[in-house]
Scaffold this active site. Structure first.
Site, PDB file in Angstrom:
ATOM      1  N   LEU A  20       5.058  -7.449 -47.486  1.00  0.00           N
ATOM      2  CA  LEU A  20       5.750  -8.740 -47.782  1.00  0.00           C
ATOM      3  C   LEU A  20       7.073  -8.611 -47.475  1.00  0.00           C
ATOM      4  CD1 LEU A  20       4.211  -8.570 -51.628  1.00  0.00           C
ATOM      5  CD2 LEU A  20       3.471  -9.541 -49.461  1.00  0.00           C
ATOM      6  N   CYS A  87      12.181  -5.887 -51.368  1.00  0.00           N
ATOM      7  CA  CYS A  87      10.597  -5.881 -51.472  1.00  0.00           C
ATOM      8  C   CYS A  87      10.179  -4.370 -51.448  1.00  0.00           C
ATOM      9  CB  CYS A  87      10.230  -6.481 -50.215  1.00  0.00           C
ATOM     10  SG  CYS A  87      10.065  -8.432 -50.284  1.00  0.00           S
ATOM     11  N   TYR A 163       3.890   2.200 -62.497  1.00  0.00           N
ATOM     12  CA  TYR A 163       4.079   1.037 -61.650  1.00  0.00           C
ATOM     13  C   TYR A 163       4.326  -0.084 -62.584  1.00  0.00           C
ATOM     14  CZ  TYR A 163       3.262  -2.263 -57.930  1.00  0.00           C
ATOM     15  OH  TYR A 163       3.299  -3.480 -57.175  1.00  0.00           O
ATOM     16  N   THR A 198      -1.715  -6.615 -47.627  1.00  0.00           N
ATOM     17  CA  THR A 198      -0.670  -5.865 -46.748  1.00  0.00           C
ATOM     18  C   THR A 198      -1.253  -4.516 -46.338  1.00  0.00           C
ATOM     19  OG1 THR A 198       0.382  -4.722 -48.855  1.00  0.00           O
ATOM     20  CG2 THR A 198       1.375  -6.909 -48.105  1.00  0.00           C
TER      21      THR A 198
HETATM   22  P1  NAD Z   1       4.289  -1.989 -48.097  1.00  0.00           P
HETATM   23  O1  NAD Z   1       3.886  -0.641 -48.501  1.00  0.00           O
HETATM   24  O2  NAD Z   1       3.643  -2.592 -47.163  1.00  0.00           O
HETATM   25  O3  NAD Z   1       5.832  -2.269 -47.931  1.00  0.00           O
HETATM   26  C1  NAD Z   1       6.724  -1.364 -48.481  1.00  0.00           C
HETATM   27  C2  NAD Z   1       7.728  -1.023 -47.825  1.00  0.00           C
HETATM   28  O4  NAD Z   1       8.929  -0.427 -48.657  1.00  0.00           O
HETATM   29  C3  NAD Z   1       7.490   0.074 -46.593  1.00  0.00           C
HETATM   30  O5  NAD Z   1       7.907  -0.233 -45.394  1.00  0.00           O
HETATM   31  C4  NAD Z   1       8.306   1.326 -47.262  1.00  0.00           C
HETATM   32  O6  NAD Z   1       8.700   2.320 -45.974  1.00  0.00           O
HETATM   33  C5  NAD Z   1       9.286   0.879 -48.004  1.00  0.00           C
HETATM   34  N1  NAD Z   1      10.024   1.708 -48.912  1.00  0.00           N
HETATM   35  C6  NAD Z   1       9.263   2.518 -49.917  1.00  0.00           C
HETATM   36  N2  NAD Z   1      10.369   3.348 -50.282  1.00  0.00           N
HETATM   37  C7  NAD Z   1      11.615   2.928 -49.871  1.00  0.00           C
HETATM   38  C8  NAD Z   1      12.847   3.378 -50.033  1.00  0.00           C
HETATM   39  N3  NAD Z   1      13.040   4.500 -51.193  1.00  0.00           N
HETATM   40  N4  NAD Z   1      13.829   2.743 -49.684  1.00  0.00           N
HETATM   41  C9  NAD Z   1      13.367   1.721 -48.629  1.00  0.00           C
HETATM   42  N5  NAD Z   1      12.322   1.413 -48.290  1.00  0.00           N
HETATM   43  C10 NAD Z   1      11.374   1.941 -48.923  1.00  0.00           C
HETATM   44  O7  NAD Z   1       4.077  -2.702 -49.357  1.00  0.00           O
HETATM   45  P2  NAD Z   1       3.977  -4.477 -49.760  1.00  0.00           P
HETATM   46  O8  NAD Z   1       2.408  -4.426 -50.171  1.00  0.00           O
HETATM   47  O9  NAD Z   1       4.397  -5.244 -48.541  1.00  0.00           O
HETATM   48  O10 NAD Z   1       4.785  -4.474 -51.166  1.00  0.00           O
HETATM   49  C11 NAD Z   1       6.065  -4.762 -51.244  1.00  0.00           C
HETATM   50  C12 NAD Z   1       6.357  -5.201 -52.750  1.00  0.00           C
HETATM   51  O11 NAD Z   1       5.632  -5.993 -53.307  1.00  0.00           O
HETATM   52  C13 NAD Z   1       6.473  -3.832 -53.403  1.00  0.00           C
HETATM   53  O12 NAD Z   1       7.651  -3.836 -54.334  1.00  0.00           O
HETATM   54  C14 NAD Z   1       5.258  -3.956 -54.129  1.00  0.00           C
HETATM   55  O13 NAD Z   1       5.116  -3.159 -55.394  1.00  0.00           O
HETATM   56  C15 NAD Z   1       4.934  -5.444 -54.329  1.00  0.00           C
HETATM   57  N6  NAD Z   1       3.780  -5.962 -54.771  1.00  0.00           N
HETATM   58  C16 NAD Z   1       2.734  -6.023 -53.500  1.00  0.00           C
HETATM   59  C17 NAD Z   1       1.447  -6.549 -53.937  1.00  0.00           C
HETATM   60  C18 NAD Z   1       0.475  -6.443 -52.861  1.00  0.00           C
HETATM   61  O14 NAD Z   1      -0.594  -6.849 -53.134  1.00  0.00           O
HETATM   62  N7  NAD Z   1       0.643  -6.153 -51.646  1.00  0.00           N
HETATM   63  C19 NAD Z   1       1.194  -7.074 -55.266  1.00  0.00           C
HETATM   64  C20 NAD Z   1       2.308  -7.097 -56.118  1.00  0.00           C
HETATM   65  C21 NAD Z   1       3.542  -6.532 -55.975  1.00  0.00           C
END
Ligand code: NAD
Length: 257
Positions: A20, A87, A163, A198
């Site tokens: 995202l 994100c 979470y 993702t």
């Molecule tokens: P993703 O794993 O593809 O991306 C997350 C990114 O965060 C990664 O590149 C990772 O390296 C980075 N990251 C992790 N810990 C970190 C830190 N301490 N400092 C800096 N960077 C850090 O995940 P995504 O699916 O794109 O999720 C993005 C956000 O959206 C998250 O907060 C997740 O909880 C939320 N979310 C995602 C979904 C979904 O369906 N994908 C649904 C609800 C919420």
């Protein structure tokens, strides 16, 4: 003000190397903003920054000093950020009690530290830089902060205690942060995504992805990261959006498992 008025302004996207965050960074760059990615994945972060003509900073959002060092680099190269999108996040599973043992403290602590405190660190430090910048419009608008919650803030499933608590904290932080920053012309919104395609879900077999998508009332599929990026741009574009958490989920309501 509309998003055209943000052309050439600096934006920071945490977690911008993947999913995202990466889609958000692309959308903001397409809208003409200069984008910095904060992430701990150097390889993916550098590559995506090069694709969108942005910059990458290795930042651990859970560490306030690391966030400060990243923001110092942004200010020096792109100017003070006017848009901050959080994100970066992790999803570690664990039950309150499992096989007679209480939830692992370190796992709970890390989840809150990255998802909630990490968003707070970036939001509060970016807000201070925005507040010290000149207004962008006669109404005093200075910037926008967007945090990422989750539908798990409302309907956490079994194993999502840490979470869900971290995302519930983001929901709870949204209105008071908007109120705190109103006199500085800084808006704050959060997005609560449902199920998005993702890397996390891409690693699942296609039939599992399909069956997850079928749980979404309409459209019955997983969300595309670009649809999240579109909502970020809409929030930046619309000056009346403030202090609100917006669900982006095709009407899904998660069940217990
Ligand atoms: P993703 O794993 O593809 O991306 C997350 C990114 O965060 C990664 O590149 C990772 O390296 C980075 N990251 C992790 N810990 C970190 C830190 N301490 N400092 C800096 N960077 C850090 O995940 P995504 O699916 O794109 O999720 C993005 C956000 O959206 C998250 O907060 C997740 O909880 C939320 N979310 C995602 C979904 C979904 O369906 N994908 C649904 C609800 C919420």
């Amino acid at each position: 003000m509309s998003i055209q008025d943000w052309n050439g302004q600096a934006a920071v996207v945490t977690g911008g190397a993947s999913g995202l965050g990466a889609a958000t960074a692309s959308a903001l760059a397409d809208a003409g903003l200069k984008v910095a990615l904060f992430d701990m994945n150097n390889e993916k972060g550098e590559a995506h920054a090069a694709t969108i003509g942005g910059m990458f900073c290795n930042v651990d959002v859970s560490d306030p000093a690391s966030v400060k060092a990243g923001l110092d680099k942004v200010v020096a190269s792109l100017g003070a950020p006017r848009v901050m999108v959080n994100c970066a996040g992790i999803a570690l599973a664990g039950k309150t009690v499992s096989r007679g043992e209480p939830h692992d403290f370190a796992l709970f602590d890390k989840t809150i530290r990255v998802n909630l405190i990490g968003s707070f660190n970036c939001a509060s430090q970016a807000a201070a830089l925005m507040a010290a910048s000149e207004p962008m419009a006669p109404d005093g608008a200075r910037g926008v902060i967007i945090n990422t919650a989750s539908v798990a803030a409302y309907e956490g499933q079994i194993g999502q205690i840490a979470y869900s608590a971290s995302k519930g904290g983001i929901v709870g932080m949204t209105l008071p942060m908007a109120r705190d920053l109103a006199d500085k012309g800084i808006r704050v919104c959060s997005i609560a995504p449902g199920l998005f395609l993702t890397p996390l879900l891409e690693s699942l077999p296609e039939d599992v992805q399909h069956s997850l998508g079928q749980q979404v009332p309409f459209p019955s599929r997983l969300g595309q990261p670009s649809e999240f990026g579109k909502l970020v741009c809409s929030i930046v574009d619309n000056p009346m959006l403030n202090g609100e958490v917006i669900r982006l989920d095709g009407a899904i309501r998660m069940t217990a498992r």
